[in-house]
Design a protein around this motif. Structure first.
Motif, PDB file in Angstrom:
ATOM      1  N   PRO A  69       0.806  -1.257  -0.085  1.00 26.88           N
ATOM      2  CA  PRO A  69       0.060  -0.065   0.127  1.00 26.88           C
ATOM      3  C   PRO A  69       0.779   1.200  -0.105  1.00 26.88           C
ATOM      4  O   PRO A  69       0.336   2.078  -0.532  1.00 26.88           O
ATOM      5  CB  PRO A  69      -0.785  -0.039   1.067  1.00 26.88           C
ATOM      6  N   LEU A  70       2.111   1.557   0.632  1.00 25.03           N
ATOM      7  CA  LEU A  70       2.927   2.588   0.757  1.00 25.03           C
ATOM      8  C   LEU A  70       3.351   2.772  -0.749  1.00 25.03           C
ATOM      9  O   LEU A  70       3.474   3.854  -1.094  1.00 25.03           O
ATOM     10  CB  LEU A  70       3.999   2.365   1.610  1.00 25.03           C
ATOM     11  N   LEU A  71       3.687   1.600  -1.457  1.00 26.45           N
ATOM     12  CA  LEU A  71       4.007   1.774  -2.886  1.00 26.45           C
ATOM     13  C   LEU A  71       3.002   2.403  -3.616  1.00 26.45           C
ATOM     14  O   LEU A  71       3.365   3.392  -4.470  1.00 26.45           O
ATOM     15  CB  LEU A  71       4.555   0.628  -3.372  1.00 26.45           C
ATOM     16  N   ALA A  72       1.762   1.934  -3.387  1.00 28.20           N
ATOM     17  CA  ALA A  72       0.610   2.400  -3.954  1.00 28.20           C
ATOM     18  C   ALA A  72       0.388   3.864  -3.913  1.00 28.20           C
ATOM     19  O   ALA A  72       0.153   4.824  -4.700  1.00 28.20           O
ATOM     20  CB  ALA A  72      -0.421   1.650  -3.835  1.00 28.20           C
ATOM     21  N   LEU A  73       0.669   3.986  -2.416  1.00 21.79           N
ATOM     22  CA  LEU A  73       0.530   5.942  -2.061  1.00 21.79           C
ATOM     23  C   LEU A  73       1.563   6.492  -2.874  1.00 21.79           C
ATOM     24  O   LEU A  73       1.203   7.628  -3.395  1.00 21.79           O
ATOM     25  CB  LEU A  73       0.540   5.767  -0.815  1.00 21.79           C
ATOM     26  N   ALA A  74       2.538   6.075  -2.877  1.00 22.20           N
ATOM     27  CA  ALA A  74       3.850   6.656  -3.467  1.00 22.20           C
ATOM     28  C   ALA A  74       3.697   7.075  -4.933  1.00 22.20           C
ATOM     29  O   ALA A  74       3.823   8.057  -5.637  1.00 22.20           O
ATOM     30  CB  ALA A  74       5.151   5.973  -3.170  1.00 22.20           C
ATOM     31  N   SER A  75       3.195   5.967  -5.782  1.00 22.11           N
ATOM     32  CA  SER A  75       2.960   6.164  -7.075  1.00 22.11           C
ATOM     33  C   SER A  75       1.879   7.133  -7.419  1.00 22.11           C
ATOM     34  O   SER A  75       1.907   7.941  -8.265  1.00 22.11           O
ATOM     35  CB  SER A  75       2.784   4.834  -7.957  1.00 22.11           C
ATOM     36  N   LEU A  76       0.919   7.239  -6.384  1.00 22.83           N
ATOM     37  CA  LEU A  76      -0.496   8.095  -6.655  1.00 22.83           C
ATOM     38  C   LEU A  76       0.329   9.454  -6.216  1.00 22.83           C
ATOM     39  O   LEU A  76      -0.067  10.638  -7.089  1.00 22.83           O
ATOM     40  CB  LEU A  76      -1.363   7.760  -5.620  1.00 22.83           C
TER      41      LEU A  76
END
Lengths: 488, 507
Positions: free
Chosen positions: B44-51
């Motif tokens: 989820p952190l990576l998802a947030l980062a790409s967003l």
């Protein structure tokens, strides 16, 4: 600037009070309403009757939509603002003598309500007025729903809110249409009331806009046949809250006619004059008839308000100076009597154990001071000669006699009916046979602290109604001038 | 020898989209790693980062106004603003999914990857500049959502929602595709500007039955996605059955993207046929407002209630598109932003209460939280009052703006429809408010409220547990938005004005 302070002071105090300890919050809230009352009194003292709109604040709020944060004080709203602060101060102080669950939230909503009502009275921009008008309902929704009386209060207050919102949302659409359609080629859209007054609309456009505004204001008052929310809504509210709701908020509707409808839609006002007068007369007769048949004390006052607001509408749509002046005076008078009336009903109900007139009776026996205070208020309500209410109704009828004589004759019956329901309320509660569970006892000091000043104001206005009349005259004459022009 | 040259690719303008798709791939691969902490925290952190990266790139590109990839996509303020809305919605969805059941059952990597790809599809959709990229974006947004709806694999209502959405969504896509094909047949062009020119030419295909049929079919196809009545029937079922974070994403981001493409399609490609489609769209808006508001009244599930309310809200926003003016588009952009945060606040509260009570999304789960959970009760109250359009919230100003646009575009009656709809909507919004403040909390909260064991209420398979701080944070943060922008709407107006400025050909 003083107007902004006046408007936002209650909400700010309410917010602070909500964060203070439980013992302190209610006291601070009451002090806040007294502070607002002080500012209002200062504004009356400072008022200059000859110089039109005063203390004007005009900031751009939403440039894209042409909405300004524009406030101003003139003879039209001066005493209504004072009435608002007085009513809320009385309600907040009276509420302080009771304990409420989650009391800080209670005062937060009450004071937010005061801010919204003051904003509606002081707004000089139509969009801002609409925003405050819509907003003022929400705190009362929470007040009635959370601290109200009766099992069905949530349903009742939902009905009240939806009913009034149908009106005020129609007004929202009408207000936007007024701003957009009145802007001519190359003119910026403006909602400032002074601009709208100068920009004229076609007669057909005026008529449908008038009807939408009229629905909003008539629901708010309430007037027959748009009063359907009133009986259930009034039963659901705590009496302290009901005192301001009926005493102050209902005036916003009548005020809206004077401030917005007559100057902005003069042709339509003249066109619909007879319709409005007939509605007013029906309200008077219907309200009076209901007021002397119902037995719930607060509904007696509620229906009497329908009748009284009928008189006010009558004065406004007489479309002449006497009528409008009488209407303005009567708005103040009605607020001044209704606030103590509901507080007195609270005292009576505590003595009789019920709000039903049939359970009351004989309360005056050991309570001469309470009886005297109640009598003064009751006599003012029925417009006893010598009271300011008498002068108000007299001016209204004088105005209507000049414009539509037949209607004035019918409306005169209303004065006689007012005596019937006013005296009935007093006699059934205070005299007659002592009710089964009535315990007659004198008014307590803390209740007197609230009631005596209110009654003193009524007596003061009885002696010196000129205070409001002379300060209001110029503004009233100028606000109805466009409509008067059309009827000539 | 002539080298085969592909279209010039402007990487800078394409960068927000690349961040989303790239993020999706990375998340998918990282999700394959074994350690639990990687899957439950890093993914989820990576998802947030790409967003966050995509949002940053979109803001960086803010002044862009160009066609990219041989005119397939157009990067302008309208596209970037709507992309930014979608990204914000996706980021909030990630936060709401953090401790949710769905990613655990569907595998974290796949769940978040699909979320990102769907957001990328939405971004393509709002940038679409010809019929082909429009359809690609449409499918790219839909297919992952079908899967996400069904991602709580052990709950039959989730599977049902996914299947229902798949079938109805496919019908919508097919209808749209048919319509696009007919429009191509009538005009001979696929890119929007050329279609507009063709429609403008003397004796053009405006009154050609072929074109009109194509127009009608594309309206229907798009109407399915925005859940415009009478093509809304899937909405309550799909919204109720889907995992709540996915519902929140569908209710907000999908609306943004679909309304974005409707703006582009109607107000760019078909603007010269406006007299043909505007009355039809106005009629659809009216039906939608009536159906949505009436449908919501009897609901006892908050998710279903919000589903019906989203139908009605789509109707309000359609009114801003009907008039075909910049003013109307500004109003839509403003309202979308307000709508997005208000809905997110409401869904966050639903998520929190479903976890805390085990009552699922029933209104009973909210009873009495005015006293016990003010941090959840206030956001929900603000969301409900804001959606109803009470002054002091951005919802009021948004509605003011929409009515202003309607009256300004000679559709005053549509303004009246909006206000009548709002008045009706108070009935059900206040029902939720009353439950929170005016009813006592249920004395004992059952671990599983009624129902058969194999079909527990939505989102509540594990009984009461903590809601999680991030959910409360989302609720409070999203509720602050409508209040702040309700009092000081300036910044939101700037975004809306920029977005509408991309439609400079409109009056």
């Amino acid at each position: 600037m003083p107007l902004s302070i006046l408007i936002w002071l209650p909400a700010a105090v309410g917010l602070v009070a909500a964060l203070l300890p439980r013992a302190l919050g209610p006291r601070v809230a009451a002090l806040g309403t007294l502070g607002a009352l002080g500012i209002a009194i200062g504004l009356i003292a400072d008022y200059d009757p000859s110089s039109g709109l005063q203390h004007v604040t005009d900031e751009t709020w939403i440039a894209e939509l042409g909405i300004h944060y524009k406030l101003g004080l003139d003879g039209l709203n001066l005493f209504l603002v004072a009435l608002t602060t007085l009513g809320f101060a009385a309600a907040a102080v009276a509420a302080n003598f009771r304990t409420w669950e989650r009391s800080r939230l209670f005062y937060f909503h009450l004071l937010l309500g005061e801010t919204a009502v003051l904003g509606a009275f002081l707004a000089q921009d139509l969009a801002l007025f609409v925003a405050f008008f819509d907003l003022m309902l929400i705190p009362f929704y929470f007040l009635a729903g959370q601290w109200g009386d009766g099992e069905n209060r949530v349903a009742a207050v939902t009905k009240l809110v939806v009913y009034t919102f149908v009106g005020s949302l129609l007004m929202l659409a009408a207000a936007i249409a007024t701003g957009v359609m009145s802007a001519g080629d190359g003119q910026e859209i403006s909602f400032a009331l002074s601009d709208l007054r100068e920009r004229t609309l076609g007669e057909g456009t005026q008529q449908w806009l008038f009807l939408l505004f009229a629905v909003a204001f008539l629901v708010k008052m309430p007037a027959f046949p748009l009063h359907g929310w009133m009986p259930d809504g009034y039963r659901a509210m705590p009496l302290e809250v009901l005192a301001v709701f009926s005493g102050v908020l209902s005036k916003v509707g009548a005020y809206g006619f004077l401030r917005i409808v007559l100057p902005t839609f003069p042709d339509a006002s003249a066109h619909f004059q007879e319709l409005m007068l007939i509605l007013a007369v029906v309200s008077i007769l219907y309200g009076s008839a209901m007021a002397f048949t119902t037995t719930n004390a607060r509904l007696v006052v509620g229906y009497s308000s329908v009748a009284q607001l009928g008189f006010i509408t009558l004065g406004i749509f007489a479309l002449n100076d006497q009528g409008a002046q009488g209407a303005l005076l009567q708005m103040i008078n009605h607020g001044l009597v209704v606030v103590p009336l509901f507080l007195i009903i609270g005292l009576l109900a505590r003595r009789a154990g019920s709000e039903d007139l049939r359970d009351m009776g004989g309360i005056a026996f050991r309570a001469p001071v309470l009886a005297t205070l109640f009598l003064i208020v009751a006599l003012a309500t029925l417009a006893m000669p010598g009271s300011s209410n008498f002068i108000g109704e007299f001016l209204i009828l004088l105005g209507v006699f000049e414009s539509k004589m037949a209607i004035a004759f019918v409306a005169s019956i209303g004065i006689a009916l007012a005596a019937v329901y006013g005296l009935r309320l007093f006699i059934r509660a205070m005299h007659n046979r002592v009710g089964a569970s009535v315990e007659s006892r004198e008014i307590a000091l803390r209740d007197a602290v609230v009631l005596v000043p209110l009654v003193a104001v009524i007596l003061f206005f009885a002696v010196y109604p000129q205070l409001a009349l002379s300060r209001g005259e110029d503004s009233v004459v100028s606000t109805i001038a466009p409509a008067v022009e059309v009827t000539r | 020898m002539i080298a085969a040259t592909g279209p010039h690719i402007d990487v800078e303008a394409l960068s927000p989209l690349l961040a989303l798709t790239g993020g999706g791939l990375v998340v998918l691969l990282v999700g394959l790693l074994r350690p639990r902490v990687v899957r439950e925290v890093l993914v989820p952190l990576l998802a947030l980062a790409s967003l966050a990266a995509a949002l940053g790139l979109a803001i960086w590109q803010w002044d862009a106004d160009e066609e990219i990839i041989a005119g397939a996509l157009r990067v302008d303020t309208l596209a970037l603003a709507f992309t930014a809305f979608v990204i914000v919605a996706a980021a909030i969805t990630v936060l709401l999914s953090w401790r949710a059941v769905a990613p655990r059952e569907a595998a974290h990597g796949e769940y978040y990857a699909m979320l990102l790809v769907s957001a990328a599809g939405m971004s393509v959709l709002v940038q679409a500049q010809n019929l082909v990229s429009l359809f690609i974006g449409f499918e790219l947004l839909s297919v992952p959502l079908y899967v996400l709806c069904a991602s709580e694999m052990r709950r039959s209502s989730s599977l049902e929602a996914g299947l229902k959405y798949l079938i109805i969504g496919s019908v919508g896509s097919a209808t749209l595709l048919y319509g696009l094909a007919l429009i191509y047949g009538a005009t001979g062009r696929t890119d929007f500007a050329a279609i507009a020119d063709a429609l403008n030419s003397v004796g053009g295909p405006v009154s050609d039955p072929l074109f009109l049929t194509g127009l009608a079919l594309s309206v229907v196809g798009l109407a399915f996605k925005v859940s415009v009545a009478p093509f809304h029937q899937w909405t309550p079922d799909a919204y109720e059955g889907a995992p709540t974070p996915v519902t929140a994403f569908m209710a907000t981001a999908t609306k943004v993207a679909a309304l974005g493409v409707i703006i582009r399609f109607f107000d760019v490609a078909l603007i010269n046929a406006q007299p043909d489609w505007a009355p039809a769209l106005a009629a659809l808006a009216t039906i939608t407002i009536v159906v949505g508001n009436v449908g919501a009244i009897g609901q006892t599930s908050v998710k279903r209630l919000l589903a019906w309310s989203s139908v009605a809200q789509a109707g309000y926003m359609l009114a801003g598109i009907v008039v075909g003016t910049q003013h109307g588009i500004e109003a839509v952009a403003f309202y979308l932003a307000a709508y997005l945060v208000m809905n997110m606040a409401a869904f966050a509260v639903v998520v929190a209460r479903a976890r805390e009570t085990g009552l699922g999304d029933a209104i009973e789960a909210l009873e009495g939280i005015g006293q016990s959970k003010p941090l959840l009760a206030w956001p929900m109250t603000i969301a409900m009052l804001g959606l109803a359009g009470i002054p002091g919230t951005a919802g009021f100003i948004g509605k003011f703006f929409l009515i202003d646009g309607a009256v300004d575009g000679d559709y005053a009656w549509l303004g009246i429809v909006i206000v009548v709809g709002s008045a009706v909507s108070l009935v059900y919004y206040l029902k939720v408010v009353a439950a929170m403040w005016m009813r006592p909390a249920p004395r004992s909260v059952p671990v599983l409220a009624g129902g058969a064991v194999d079909d527990p209420p939505a989102d509540a398979p594990a009984g009461p547990r903590a809601a999680g701080g991030e959910v409360t944070l989302v609720a409070v943060g999203c509720a602050a938005g409508p209040v702040v922008f309700g009092v000081l709407p300036g910044p939101l107006f700037d975004i809306a004005r920029d977005a509408a400025a991309a439609m400079s050909h409109l009056f």
